[in-house]
Design a protein around this motif. Structure first.
Motif, PDB file in Angstrom:
ATOM      1  N   MET A   1     -29.188  13.315  21.797  1.00  0.00           N
ATOM      2  CA  MET A   1     -28.306  13.248  20.646  1.00  0.00           C
ATOM      3  C   MET A   1     -27.288  14.382  20.659  1.00  0.00           C
ATOM      4  SD  MET A   1     -27.901  11.328  18.007  1.00  0.00           S
ATOM      5  CE  MET A   1     -28.779  10.790  16.586  1.00  0.00           C
ATOM      6  N   ASN A 323     -22.868   1.062  13.414  1.00  0.00           N
ATOM      7  CA  ASN A 323     -23.982   1.052  14.358  1.00  0.00           C
ATOM      8  C   ASN A 323     -25.176   1.870  13.891  1.00  0.00           C
ATOM      9  OD1 ASN A 323     -23.386  -0.599  16.743  1.00  0.00           O
ATOM     10  ND2 ASN A 323     -21.522   0.620  16.679  1.00  0.00           N
ATOM     11  N   GLY A 324     -25.122   2.277  12.634  1.00  0.00           N
ATOM     12  CA  GLY A 324     -26.332   2.861  12.064  1.00  0.00           C
ATOM     13  C   GLY A 324     -26.336   4.351  11.853  1.00  0.00           C
ATOM     14  N   ALA A 325     -25.187   5.016  12.051  1.00  0.00           N
ATOM     15  CA  ALA A 325     -25.191   6.459  11.847  1.00  0.00           C
ATOM     16  C   ALA A 325     -25.276   6.766  10.364  1.00  0.00           C
ATOM     17  CB  ALA A 325     -23.921   7.075  12.412  1.00  0.00           C
ATOM     18  N   GLN A 329     -25.954  12.502   9.836  1.00  0.00           N
ATOM     19  CA  GLN A 329     -25.861  12.578  11.296  1.00  0.00           C
ATOM     20  C   GLN A 329     -24.433  12.824  11.742  1.00  0.00           C
ATOM     21  OE1 GLN A 329     -27.879   8.827  11.842  1.00  0.00           O
ATOM     22  NE2 GLN A 329     -29.426   9.819  13.117  1.00  0.00           N
ATOM     23  N   THR A 407     -15.262  -0.255   6.277  1.00  0.00           N
ATOM     24  CA  THR A 407     -14.390  -1.376   5.897  1.00  0.00           C
ATOM     25  C   THR A 407     -12.959  -0.907   5.733  1.00  0.00           C
ATOM     26  OG1 THR A 407     -15.147  -0.945   3.660  1.00  0.00           O
ATOM     27  CG2 THR A 407     -16.116  -2.803   4.808  1.00  0.00           C
TER      28      THR A 407
ATOM     29  N   LEU B  54     -21.721  -3.628   4.358  1.00  0.00           N
ATOM     30  CA  LEU B  54     -20.690  -2.597   4.479  1.00  0.00           C
ATOM     31  C   LEU B  54     -19.939  -2.477   3.161  1.00  0.00           C
ATOM     32  CD1 LEU B  54     -19.220  -3.500   7.980  1.00  0.00           C
ATOM     33  CD2 LEU B  54     -20.873  -1.711   7.394  1.00  0.00           C
ATOM     34  N   GLU B  74     -27.693   2.984  -1.962  1.00  0.00           N
ATOM     35  CA  GLU B  74     -26.976   2.947  -0.704  1.00  0.00           C
ATOM     36  C   GLU B  74     -27.876   3.297   0.470  1.00  0.00           C
ATOM     37  OE1 GLU B  74     -23.388   5.280  -0.709  1.00  0.00           O
ATOM     38  OE2 GLU B  74     -23.217   5.047   1.459  1.00  0.00           O
ATOM     39  N   ASN B  78     -28.528   1.066   3.656  1.00  0.00           N
ATOM     40  CA  ASN B  78     -28.234   1.528   5.003  1.00  0.00           C
ATOM     41  C   ASN B  78     -29.421   1.309   5.933  1.00  0.00           C
ATOM     42  OD1 ASN B  78     -25.642   2.308   4.601  1.00  0.00           O
ATOM     43  ND2 ASN B  78     -26.147   4.441   4.134  1.00  0.00           N
ATOM     44  N   HIS B  81     -29.560  -2.335   6.779  1.00  0.00           N
ATOM     45  CA  HIS B  81     -28.451  -2.613   7.681  1.00  0.00           C
ATOM     46  C   HIS B  81     -28.804  -2.166   9.097  1.00  0.00           C
ATOM     47  CE1 HIS B  81     -24.267  -2.379   9.202  1.00  0.00           C
ATOM     48  NE2 HIS B  81     -24.691  -1.258   9.755  1.00  0.00           N
ATOM     49  N   LYS B  82     -29.345  -0.947   9.165  1.00  0.00           N
ATOM     50  CA  LYS B  82     -29.636  -0.344  10.450  1.00  0.00           C
ATOM     51  C   LYS B  82     -30.727  -1.115  11.193  1.00  0.00           C
ATOM     52  CE  LYS B  82     -30.899   4.343  11.569  1.00  0.00           C
ATOM     53  NZ  LYS B  82     -30.932   5.705  11.019  1.00  0.00           N
ATOM     54  N   PRO B 107     -26.032   2.980  19.356  1.00  0.00           N
ATOM     55  CA  PRO B 107     -26.949   2.542  18.285  1.00  0.00           C
ATOM     56  C   PRO B 107     -28.368   3.066  18.486  1.00  0.00           C
ATOM     57  CG  PRO B 107     -25.612   0.717  19.029  1.00  0.00           C
ATOM     58  CD  PRO B 107     -25.357   1.842  19.989  1.00  0.00           C
ATOM     59  N   LEU B 109     -29.221   5.896  19.767  1.00  0.00           N
ATOM     60  CA  LEU B 109     -29.256   7.310  19.375  1.00  0.00           C
ATOM     61  C   LEU B 109     -29.558   7.445  17.894  1.00  0.00           C
ATOM     62  CD1 LEU B 109     -26.143   8.730  21.252  1.00  0.00           C
ATOM     63  CD2 LEU B 109     -28.552   9.147  21.746  1.00  0.00           C
ATOM     64  N   TYR B 110     -28.924   6.545  17.111  1.00  0.00           N
ATOM     65  CA  TYR B 110     -29.117   6.637  15.673  1.00  0.00           C
ATOM     66  C   TYR B 110     -30.447   6.046  15.226  1.00  0.00           C
ATOM     67  CZ  TYR B 110     -24.343   8.188  15.497  1.00  0.00           C
ATOM     68  OH  TYR B 110     -23.212   8.903  15.665  1.00  0.00           O
ATOM     69  N   ARG B 111     -31.178   5.474  16.184  1.00  0.00           N
ATOM     70  CA  ARG B 111     -32.487   4.927  15.823  1.00  0.00           C
ATOM     71  C   ARG B 111     -33.606   5.712  16.485  1.00  0.00           C
ATOM     72  NH1 ARG B 111     -28.625   1.435  15.379  1.00  0.00           N
ATOM     73  NH2 ARG B 111     -28.666  -0.065  13.673  1.00  0.00           N
ATOM     74  N   ASN B 112     -33.235   6.927  16.922  1.00  0.00           N
ATOM     75  CA  ASN B 112     -34.204   7.861  17.482  1.00  0.00           C
ATOM     76  C   ASN B 112     -35.050   7.274  18.599  1.00  0.00           C
ATOM     77  OD1 ASN B 112     -33.396   9.902  15.749  1.00  0.00           O
ATOM     78  ND2 ASN B 112     -34.721   9.113  14.123  1.00  0.00           N
TER      79      ASN B 112
END
Lengths: 793, 233
Positions: A1, A323-325, A329, A407, B54, B74, B78, B81-82, B107, B109-112
């Protein structure tokens, strides 16, 4: 990361080379300045810290209740003996006296040493100087022994191990060298070339020619000790003063205080120390302020450029979020970037600081090294600072950037325009306020120094040469030769005196007849009848001493206007004066117009000139400028008949007088350079912002051009907001600039008047800098062929 | 999988309130391949963004796997969504400063996902999409079709249950577009639910159902094919 963050940080750096180099360059310059200033401050704080047991060492000084001064650091030579004897809390006490210009002779070399200390046998017990050679315990066991610095040893003998060798003092006394210490210059306020164990200290309670240092028993309660000393000395002093015919009461006596050794360097302005302290705590504040300011400037650059260019990153942020950040982060990512940049900047800053260190040392008159212990002392705090700068500069952009909604980003396509212009403008205004303040401060400092150099001094400083003498009787030889000398072509007049302008006179207590408050202490100058002629002094009342009136050269006084004013003499001429230690009364025969016998940072105090036969250490000659070289060679040839053992020395009066301003010059130039660099950092930021704005408006510029706008019109459109911002900054900064310049000028008794023009010129300069900076970027943008900028549509 | 009840979206435009979506009622089953069509400004993208969390709706109810999304904060949105969703854009939206490999990896990376696992997952996908040779190139070194291929690869790398695509072939010429649509079809066959927005009738035919939006209302809703049986890979 983290690797991913670093990777993208690096690629962004490479991609936007121009902006990155502005950011990092600005930060690096800012940090280099901050490093130098930090090490300067550290160095100043470190003075005397090496002295073993230093926290128990104090300097005795007198404090007069109700006086505006911080106290008087000079004390009688007998004080140390008395303190040693009477107070168990005082482990050791020692006396230190100083003589400048002492002639020392080794086998084949004679050198005048400027910084010669005379101390008693106890000195090394209080100040344990580190010894390179010799044995500290018994170095001052015998009279006529001397401990010299490494440098002094080299100057005389070409080597440092010179224990047992002999130096001759003033052609009279053989000194046995018993110790050599390493160079302490810059590390102590006792910055002497040689310490001589003195045999001739004046054991009087009335001659305040020495400094007294004590080492107390650890954990001594200071206030109690001070009180004991004051109480103990009261009756002794009272008796001594009365015996010398001073009518003084116990209320006139000072309180005795102890000043910690570690405070002496920075907190001893105007304390009448025999060696005026070079440090000044105010300067540390001023430079600390600049150091902080330059870092703030660099941080603001970073904030402005990053938020302005946020649009470039908007798409990336949107994608990462989709993408999930998480927001935190992204914040972490952007903080990594800013810290990465600030650490890169720090890596550049250190070599940069070392590169300009010699210049800094020369300008500031210090001897910083940025190596060894000094480097490690500064390295760690500085890594901390660069981390902090990175985080502080990065946090706002990070929050802004990570706050983008995907968006919005995608809807607007590539060109997200940021709505944070107000904050950015406010930051630019803050930056430019700093610039304006620095410009105003610098110009006022410059004008004050110019003012002091160009001010009419009230005496003729040009075409006068001053020759210092070494024996207390030499002046009589000069008096005897005077008539002969004055016949020499080129020599207008000759005068012997105790002090000439540029050196501080000594104050003497005198009794003034007819005053309620009879005992006064004016500055005293011992001079002959030609003093007024050589210095071109103007008389406002009575006459100057005359060689033909015999009383004049025995008992007459001439005073200045300040003397008359301050002591409220109604008919000064004819008023009788007397030294308590001298038989008989004298009379004031004339009043001279006030003249600046010292630099313009000092007020003109009451001065009395005394014509009687008291030792005068110097003589001066007014000469015809076109015959200067003849006069000089004549003096050289005559000198051996006055003092055969001593080499000839001379000063030109005007040059010598100007050396009083050396410290202000040093301070001024150090300030000028650091202010210049600070301004440079701000300018770098401005360049970045201007070129960004121009870039952003490329399309608009193209359209306007097609519609017929000329290059100057476009330039003025692009530059308008920057000029407006710097004008606002100028106005905003006036109060602070006024306050700062005012408080700096307070140090000077005679100073330039602050007027509106100082501020107007400062602001105009800042605006000019802005215009010059911005115009290049604007010109480039305005010159672009509109087809190019519109083609992509 | 998805249930919308009276879903509304309005924005303020000056003093007026403008309705982008009006009383939308819709159900989407797991495994469907839904195409949303309609003229510009009909609210297609808005609907897609709301489905993808979103954007939030301004009224009505949205259930995703029976979870009431409209009531969540939120943070929780999130998380969902993730966990479940992947996005494909018309303009690809690859990160310019990352290589193909790194873009696809993001993606994870953000999901460890652990470094070792990341490597093998990315390698699998590169292989599957036939872009192994391109893995060290940057987006601007690729053609549009290749970029979108990377965009899809990135969208599905974390095995989302729902793939949302906004005009995925809008910037591509027809041959490249077909390739992407074939890929979508294949993903759908493997069980990924897909909602796409498109203008193209031809693209719509790859799906199982077509919803037509006009002025924020569903004008037509038609199933054109059965939901495919899930093929395990």
């Amino acid at each position: 990361m983290w690797l991913n963050y670093l990777k993208i940080a690096w690629r962004n750096l490479k991609k936007y080379k121009f902006f990155s180099s502005l950011n990092i360059g600005g930060l690096a310059i800012g940090m280099a300045v901050a490093i130098l200033i930090t090490s300067y401050i550290q160095n100043e704080l470190q003075v005397n810290q090496w002295v073993p047991d230093g926290s128990n060492i104090y300097r005795a000084y007198r404090y007069f209740a109700g006086s505006s001064s911080d106290g008087q650091a000079n004390s009688p030579g007998i004080l140390a003996t008395e303190l040693n004897r009477q107070f168990p809390a005082i482990e050791q006490a020692t006396t230190l006296g100083e003589e400048s210009d002492q002639l020392l002779t080794a086998a084949d070399k004679s050198i005048y040493l400027d910084e010669v200390a005379f101390v008693d046998s106890n000195f090394l017990n209080v100040f344990a100087l580190p010894f390179l050679h010799g044995n500290r315990q018994d170095a001052f066991q015998h009279p006529e022994s001397a401990v010299i610095s490494e440098t002094t040893a080299r100057r005389f003998f070409g080597q440092t191990d010179v224990i047992g060798k002999t130096l001759v003092l003033n052609d009279e006394v053989n000194l046995n060298i018993t110790g050599v210490y390493p160079e302490l210059s810059g590390k102590t306020h006792l910055d002497y070339d040689i310490f001589i164990r003195s045999t001739s200290q004046q054991m009087s309670w009335l001659a305040y020619r020495y400094e007294t240092y004590v080492k107390t028993v650890p954990n001594t309660q200071l206030a109690g000790l001070e009180e004991q000393v004051t109480e103990h000395l009261k009756p002794i002093l009272l008796q001594e003063f009365q015996r010398a015919n001073f009518e003084i009461t116990a209320n006139d006596l000072p309180l005795w205080k102890l000043q910690p050794l570690h405070d002496i360097h920075l907190y001893s302005r105007n304390m009448g120390a025999i060696r005026p302290a070079r440090g000044n705590i105010h300067y540390l504040y001023i430079f600390g302020f600049i150091g902080l300011l330059v870092l703030i400037m660099a941080a603001i650059n970073y904030i402005n450029l990053s938020t302005a260019r946020a649009g470039n990153r908007a798409q990336e942020i949107g994608v990462r979020k989709v993408n999930g950040a998480l927001k935190q982060q992204l914040v972490a990512q952007f903080l990594t970037e800013s810290v990465f940049q600030s650490i890169l900047a720090a890596l550049i800053a250190f070599p940069l600081a070392r590169l300009v260190l010699p210049l800094f040392n020369e300008v500031s008159g210090r001897e910083l090294t940025l190596a060894g212990a000094q480097l490690t002392g500064i390295l760690l705090p500085f890594l901390g600072i660069s981390l902090l700068v990175g985080l502080l500069a990065g946090i706002y952009p990070a929050l802004v950037l990570s706050g983008f909604q995907p968006t919005q980003v995608f809807k607007a396509g590539q060109n997200v325009r940021m709505g944070h212009q107000v904050l950015r403008k406010a930051l630019v205004v803050v930056q430019f306020s700093g610039v304006v303040i620095l410009i105003i401060l610098t110009t006022v400092m410059y004008r004050q120094v110019r003012f002091m150099l160009n001010q009419d001094l009230g005496f003729g400083a040009e075409e006068v040469v001053v020759v210092p003498m070494n024996y207390s009787g030499s002046w009589r030889e000069v008096m005897a030769k005077k008539e002969l000398w004055e016949k020499q072509p080129g020599i207008t007049s000759v005068s012997t005196a105790s002090t000439f302008p540029g050196d501080s006179p000594v104050d003497y207590t005198i009794e003034i007849e007819g005053l309620d408050d009879r005992y006064r202490a004016p500055e005293m100058i011992f001079a002959d009848a030609d003093y007024a002629e050589v210095l071109d002094l103007q008389l406002v009342d009575g006459r100057f001493f005359s060689n033909t009136i015999s009383n004049d050269t025995l008992t007459a006084f001439v005073v200045n206007q300040a003397f008359v004013r301050e002591y409220e003499l109604e008919t000064p001429v004819g008023t009788r004066l007397r030294f308590p230690w001298r038989e008989g009364w004298g009379e004031i025969v004339g009043v001279v117009k006030d003249y600046h016998y010292q630099g313009l940072d000092n007020r003109i105090e009451p001065v009395a000139l005394f014509g009687g036969p008291i030792s005068r250490g110097q003589f001066a000659i007014r000469f015809q400028p076109d015959q200067w070289s003849e006069v000089l060679s004549f003096l050289r040839s005559e000198w051996p008949t006055i003092e055969p053992a001593h080499p000839f020395r001379y000063n030109l009066l005007n040059e010598h007088f100007a050396t009083q301003y050396a410290e202000y010059n040093q301070m001024g130039s150090t300030f000028l350079y650091s202010a210049g660099l600070t301004i440079l950092v701000a300018v770098l930021g401005l360049i970045g912002l201007a070129s960004f704005t121009a870039q952003q408006r490329t399309k608009e510029i193209g359209i306007r051009k097609v519609l017929g706008a000329s290059v100057p019109e476009l330039m003025s459109m692009l530059m308008r907001q920057f000029v407006a911002m710097s004008l606002i900054a100028g106005l905003v900064s006036i109060p602070l600039a006024f306050w700062l310049t005012q408080s700096w000028l307070e140090d000077f008794a005679y100073r330039v008047d602050l007027n509106i023009w100082h501020f107007v010129i400062g602001i105009l300069l800042a605006v000019t800098i802005t215009i010059l900076t911005v115009s290049l970027q604007s010109l480039r943008a305005a010159m672009v062929n509109p087809l190019e900028s519109l083609r992509s549509e | 999988m998805i249930v919308l009840k009276d879903l509304e979206k309005s924005i303020r435009s000056g003093l007026k309130k403008v309705w982008l979506l009006n009383q939308i009622n819709l159900e989407i089953q797991e495994g469907e391949f839904v195409t949303i069509m309609g003229p510009s400004g009909a609210g297609k993208t808005t609907l897609l963004n709301i489905l993808g969390m979103l954007e939030t709706s301004s009224g009505g109810e949205y259930y995703f796997y029976d979870e009431a999304i409209h009531r969540l904060n939120e943070r929780r949105r999130n998380e969902i969504h993730k966990e479940y969703m992947g996005f494909v854009f018309q303009a690809y939206h690859l990160i310019d400063d990352l290589t193909v490999y790194e873009n696809i990896e993001t993606p994870l990376l953000y999901r460890n996902v652990k470094s070792k696992d990341r490597k093998s997952i990315v390698a699998d996908v590169l292989d599957r999409f036939n872009i192994v040779a391109k893995k060290d190139l940057f987006p601007d070194q690729l053609s549009g079709g290749q970029q979108q291929l990377v965009g899809v690869a990135r969208a599905i790398i974390h095995k989302p249950r729902l793939l949302l695509a906004d005009e995925p072939t809008g910037n591509l010429h027809s041959k490249q577009g077909e390739q992407i649509m074939d890929l979508f079809k294949e993903l759908n066959d493997q069980g990924v639910t897909i909602v796409q927005v498109t203008h193209s009738e031809k693209n719509a035919e790859y799906g199982t159902r077509i919803i037509e939006l006009v002025d924020g209302n569903i004008k037509n809703d038609e199933v054109i094919r059965e939901i495919p049986k899930r093929i395990e890979v």
